[in-house]
Scaffold this motif. Structure first.
Motif, PDB file in Angstrom:
ATOM      1  N   ASP A 139       0.712  -1.298  -0.020  1.00 21.39           N
ATOM      2  CA  ASP A 139      -0.052   0.044  -0.072  1.00 21.39           C
ATOM      3  C   ASP A 139       0.808   1.133  -0.021  1.00 21.39           C
ATOM      4  OD1 ASP A 139      -2.137  -1.635   0.114  1.00 21.39           O
ATOM      5  OD2 ASP A 139      -2.763  -1.467   2.034  1.00 21.39           O
ATOM      6  N   TRP A 140       2.076   1.150   0.660  1.00 18.85           N
ATOM      7  CA  TRP A 140       3.046   2.515   0.697  1.00 18.85           C
ATOM      8  C   TRP A 140       3.397   2.650  -0.498  1.00 18.85           C
ATOM      9  CZ3 TRP A 140       8.288   2.025  -0.124  1.00 18.85           C
ATOM     10  CH2 TRP A 140       9.021   3.196  -0.006  1.00 18.85           C
ATOM     11  N   PHE A 142       2.143   2.274  -3.444  1.00 20.49           N
ATOM     12  CA  PHE A 142       1.286   2.774  -4.065  1.00 20.49           C
ATOM     13  C   PHE A 142       0.894   4.344  -3.960  1.00 20.49           C
ATOM     14  CE2 PHE A 142      -0.158  -1.572  -5.683  1.00 20.49           C
ATOM     15  CZ  PHE A 142       0.210  -1.529  -6.894  1.00 20.49           C
ATOM     16  N   ASP A 143       1.249   4.585  -2.453  1.00 22.82           N
ATOM     17  CA  ASP A 143       0.981   5.835  -1.988  1.00 22.82           C
ATOM     18  C   ASP A 143       2.381   6.833  -2.744  1.00 22.82           C
ATOM     19  OD1 ASP A 143      -1.043   5.525  -0.497  1.00 22.82           O
ATOM     20  OD2 ASP A 143       0.262   5.301   1.254  1.00 22.82           O
ATOM     21  N   CYS A 144       3.521   5.926  -2.982  1.00 24.79           N
ATOM     22  CA  CYS A 144       4.467   7.008  -3.636  1.00 24.79           C
ATOM     23  C   CYS A 144       4.383   6.949  -5.444  1.00 24.79           C
ATOM     24  CB  CYS A 144       5.833   6.019  -3.479  1.00 24.79           C
ATOM     25  SG  CYS A 144       6.256   5.776  -1.608  1.00 24.79           S
ATOM     26  N   PHE A 145       3.253   6.378  -5.785  1.00 22.85           N
ATOM     27  CA  PHE A 145       2.847   6.577  -7.179  1.00 22.85           C
ATOM     28  C   PHE A 145       2.766   8.259  -7.700  1.00 22.85           C
ATOM     29  CE2 PHE A 145       0.359   6.408 -11.195  1.00 22.85           C
ATOM     30  CZ  PHE A 145       1.148   6.037 -12.028  1.00 22.85           C
ATOM     31  N   ASP A 146       3.307   8.683  -8.411  1.00 19.12           N
ATOM     32  CA  ASP A 146       3.416  10.117  -9.156  1.00 19.12           C
ATOM     33  C   ASP A 146       2.245  10.005 -10.347  1.00 19.12           C
ATOM     34  OD1 ASP A 146       3.085  12.581 -10.062  1.00 19.12           O
ATOM     35  OD2 ASP A 146       5.355  12.860  -9.909  1.00 19.12           O
ATOM     36  N   PRO A 147       0.878  10.098 -10.127  1.00 17.64           N
ATOM     37  CA  PRO A 147       0.028  10.005 -11.447  1.00 17.64           C
ATOM     38  C   PRO A 147       0.298  11.117 -12.431  1.00 17.64           C
ATOM     39  CG  PRO A 147      -1.196  10.610  -9.610  1.00 17.64           C
ATOM     40  CD  PRO A 147       0.180  10.586  -9.000  1.00 17.64           C
ATOM     41  N   SER A 148       0.809  12.314 -12.091  1.00 18.34           N
ATOM     42  CA  SER A 148       1.313  13.252 -13.036  1.00 18.34           C
ATOM     43  C   SER A 148       2.210  12.769 -14.073  1.00 18.34           C
ATOM     44  CB  SER A 148       1.490  14.608 -12.143  1.00 18.34           C
ATOM     45  OG  SER A 148       2.675  14.492 -11.500  1.00 18.34           O
ATOM     46  N   GLY A 153       8.108   7.843  -6.939  1.00 24.84           N
ATOM     47  CA  GLY A 153       8.962   8.286  -6.223  1.00 24.84           C
ATOM     48  C   GLY A 153       9.717   7.725  -5.177  1.00 24.84           C
ATOM     49  N   GLY A 154      10.704   8.037  -4.789  1.00 23.01           N
ATOM     50  CA  GLY A 154      11.570   7.248  -3.510  1.00 23.01           C
ATOM     51  C   GLY A 154      10.820   7.411  -2.338  1.00 23.01           C
ATOM     52  N   ASN A 155       9.668   8.053  -2.039  1.00 17.85           N
ATOM     53  CA  ASN A 155       8.982   8.463  -0.992  1.00 17.85           C
ATOM     54  C   ASN A 155       7.608   8.802  -1.138  1.00 17.85           C
ATOM     55  OD1 ASN A 155       8.265   7.851   1.777  1.00 17.85           O
ATOM     56  ND2 ASN A 155      10.345   8.188   2.482  1.00 17.85           N
ATOM     57  N   VAL A 156       6.806   8.898  -0.203  1.00 22.54           N
ATOM     58  CA  VAL A 156       5.515   9.495  -0.583  1.00 22.54           C
ATOM     59  C   VAL A 156       5.673  11.094  -0.520  1.00 22.54           C
ATOM     60  CG1 VAL A 156       3.283  10.210   0.737  1.00 22.54           C
ATOM     61  CG2 VAL A 156       4.459   7.847   0.914  1.00 22.54           C
ATOM     62  N   GLY A 157       5.315  11.454  -1.778  1.00 23.72           N
ATOM     63  CA  GLY A 157       5.253  13.025  -2.069  1.00 23.72           C
ATOM     64  C   GLY A 157       6.394  13.313  -2.925  1.00 23.72           C
ATOM     65  N   HIS A 158       7.277  12.240  -3.287  1.00 25.45           N
ATOM     66  CA  HIS A 158       8.536  12.865  -4.151  1.00 25.45           C
ATOM     67  C   HIS A 158       8.405  12.627  -5.423  1.00 25.45           C
ATOM     68  CE1 HIS A 158      11.621  12.186  -0.777  1.00 25.45           C
ATOM     69  NE2 HIS A 158      10.616  12.515  -0.336  1.00 25.45           N
ATOM     70  N   ASP A 159       8.921  13.281  -6.408  1.00 25.56           N
ATOM     71  CA  ASP A 159       8.701  13.116  -7.781  1.00 25.56           C
ATOM     72  C   ASP A 159       9.075  11.583  -8.122  1.00 25.56           C
ATOM     73  OD1 ASP A 159       8.116  15.884  -7.951  1.00 25.56           O
ATOM     74  OD2 ASP A 159      10.178  16.531  -8.426  1.00 25.56           O
ATOM     75  N   LEU A 163      14.869   5.254 -11.214  1.00 28.82           N
ATOM     76  CA  LEU A 163      15.392   4.019 -10.206  1.00 28.82           C
ATOM     77  C   LEU A 163      14.223   3.590  -9.278  1.00 28.82           C
ATOM     78  CD1 LEU A 163      17.637   2.541  -8.933  1.00 28.82           C
ATOM     79  CD2 LEU A 163      18.187   4.615  -7.388  1.00 28.82           C
ATOM     80  N   TYR A 164      13.525   4.406  -8.779  1.00 29.42           N
ATOM     81  CA  TYR A 164      12.612   4.121  -7.652  1.00 29.42           C
ATOM     82  C   TYR A 164      11.472   3.672  -8.434  1.00 29.42           C
ATOM     83  CZ  TYR A 164      15.847   7.160  -5.416  1.00 29.42           C
ATOM     84  OH  TYR A 164      16.863   7.719  -4.786  1.00 29.42           O
ATOM     85  N   THR A 165      11.306   3.728  -9.793  1.00 30.45           N
ATOM     86  CA  THR A 165      10.095   3.073 -10.324  1.00 30.45           C
ATOM     87  C   THR A 165      10.449   1.657 -10.467  1.00 30.45           C
ATOM     88  OG1 THR A 165       9.322   5.143 -11.506  1.00 30.45           O
ATOM     89  CG2 THR A 165       8.870   2.898 -12.440  1.00 30.45           C
ATOM     90  N   LEU A 166      11.828   1.350 -10.936  1.00 33.23           N
ATOM     91  CA  LEU A 166      12.240  -0.127 -10.799  1.00 33.23           C
ATOM     92  C   LEU A 166      11.870  -0.667  -9.424  1.00 33.23           C
ATOM     93  CD1 LEU A 166      13.873  -2.304 -12.199  1.00 33.23           C
ATOM     94  CD2 LEU A 166      15.786  -1.277 -11.597  1.00 33.23           C
ATOM     95  N   SER A 167      12.477  -0.118  -8.576  1.00 35.31           N
ATOM     96  CA  SER A 167      12.413  -0.563  -6.983  1.00 35.31           C
ATOM     97  C   SER A 167      10.909  -0.957  -6.771  1.00 35.31           C
ATOM     98  CB  SER A 167      13.085   0.242  -6.116  1.00 35.31           C
ATOM     99  OG  SER A 167      14.420   0.511  -6.383  1.00 35.31           O
ATOM    100  N   ALA A 168       9.951  -0.110  -7.057  1.00 38.81           N
ATOM    101  CA  ALA A 168       8.844  -0.190  -6.786  1.00 38.81           C
ATOM    102  C   ALA A 168       8.271  -1.547  -7.575  1.00 38.81           C
ATOM    103  CB  ALA A 168       7.856   0.895  -7.163  1.00 38.81           C
ATOM    104  N   LEU A 169       8.373  -1.579  -8.794  1.00 47.05           N
ATOM    105  CA  LEU A 169       8.124  -2.662  -9.557  1.00 47.05           C
ATOM    106  C   LEU A 169       8.679  -4.082  -9.092  1.00 47.05           C
ATOM    107  CD1 LEU A 169       8.011  -1.283 -13.198  1.00 47.05           C
ATOM    108  CD2 LEU A 169       6.109  -1.612 -11.610  1.00 47.05           C
ATOM    109  N   GLN A 170       9.913  -3.846  -8.569  1.00 45.42           N
ATOM    110  CA  GLN A 170      10.694  -5.464  -8.050  1.00 45.42           C
ATOM    111  C   GLN A 170       9.674  -5.643  -6.900  1.00 45.42           C
ATOM    112  OE1 GLN A 170      14.302  -3.353  -7.889  1.00 45.42           O
ATOM    113  NE2 GLN A 170      15.237  -4.998  -9.449  1.00 45.42           N
ATOM    114  N   ILE A 171       9.421  -4.671  -5.788  1.00 52.38           N
ATOM    115  CA  ILE A 171       8.720  -4.894  -4.647  1.00 52.38           C
ATOM    116  C   ILE A 171       7.260  -5.711  -4.952  1.00 52.38           C
ATOM    117  CG2 ILE A 171       7.670  -3.958  -2.600  1.00 52.38           C
ATOM    118  CD1 ILE A 171       9.649  -1.595  -2.597  1.00 52.38           C
TER     119      ILE A 171
END
Length: 203
Positions: A139-140, A142-148, A153-159, A163-171
């Protein structure tokens, strides 16, 4: 010539050096498990300097932690310790009870000691994790996803960042959540493609 021949003969009759490699040092896997599962609580403290300066790295840090823990424990135990798809306590080591058939040990519930490690050398233990209040990692993520932008992003509210898109998909892949309806595959594909340079690299 005679001296050289004598030296060669002595070398030929000398005992050969041992080629047996020394045994590898033991893997204290429970120490690693304790460190990984307690790391989030340390970084989340409001007074944590390390947490402040690594805030933007959190997505990759979560991936590295999950990948390492998955090598040391079964999938369901790693999920319970880190709270990948289930809720977990803010201090996972405090929630985890590592037990063996002849040696049951409980981890320390002290969340103020940065040097607190689980010192039980457990190879085949079972982990029982208490209830918690931290939302699941998935859930966290998906909170880091930037729909714009279409990336994570690397954390909630980050652009969004490649790299962090790769890490998110790996998770999400490790959690078997790539089919989650919250994952906008088309947006992610467009975001990644938009970062490709003329020479084929990505920036």
């Amino acid at each position: 010539a005679a001296a050289a021949a004598a030296a060669a003969a002595a070398a030929a009759t000398a005992s050969p050096l041992s080629t047996t490699a020394p045994p590898p040092p033991p893997l204290h896997d429970s120490l690693h498990v304790g460190y990984i599962s307690n790391l989030a609580a340390k970084l989340d403290r409001p007074t944590s300097y390390e947490g402040a300066v690594t805030e933007h790295l959190r997505m990759s840090g979560v991936y590295w932690s999950l990948a390492a823990l998955s090598l040391l424990r079964p999938e369901e135990d790693a999920d319970a310790l880190l709270g990948v798809t289930v809720t977990s306590r803010p201090t996972s080591t405090a929630a985890a009870t590592i037990s063996r058939s002849n040696d049951t040990c409980s981890s320390n519930d002290n969340t103020t000691d940065d040097n607190d490690d689980n010192k039980n050398d457990n190879d085949n233990g079972r982990l029982d994790v208490e209830e918690s209040h931290r939302k699941p990692i998935v859930d966290w993520v998906f909170d880091c996803f930037d729909p714009s932008q279409g990336g994570f992003g690397g954390n909630v509210g980050h652009d969004a960042h490649l790299l962090y898109t790769l890490s998110a998909l790996q998770i999400l892949a490790m959690a078997d959540r790539l089919d989650d309806p919250r994952l906008d595959r088309e947006a992610v594909v467009k975001f990644v493609a938009s970062l490709q340079q003329r020479d084929g690299s990505f920036a």
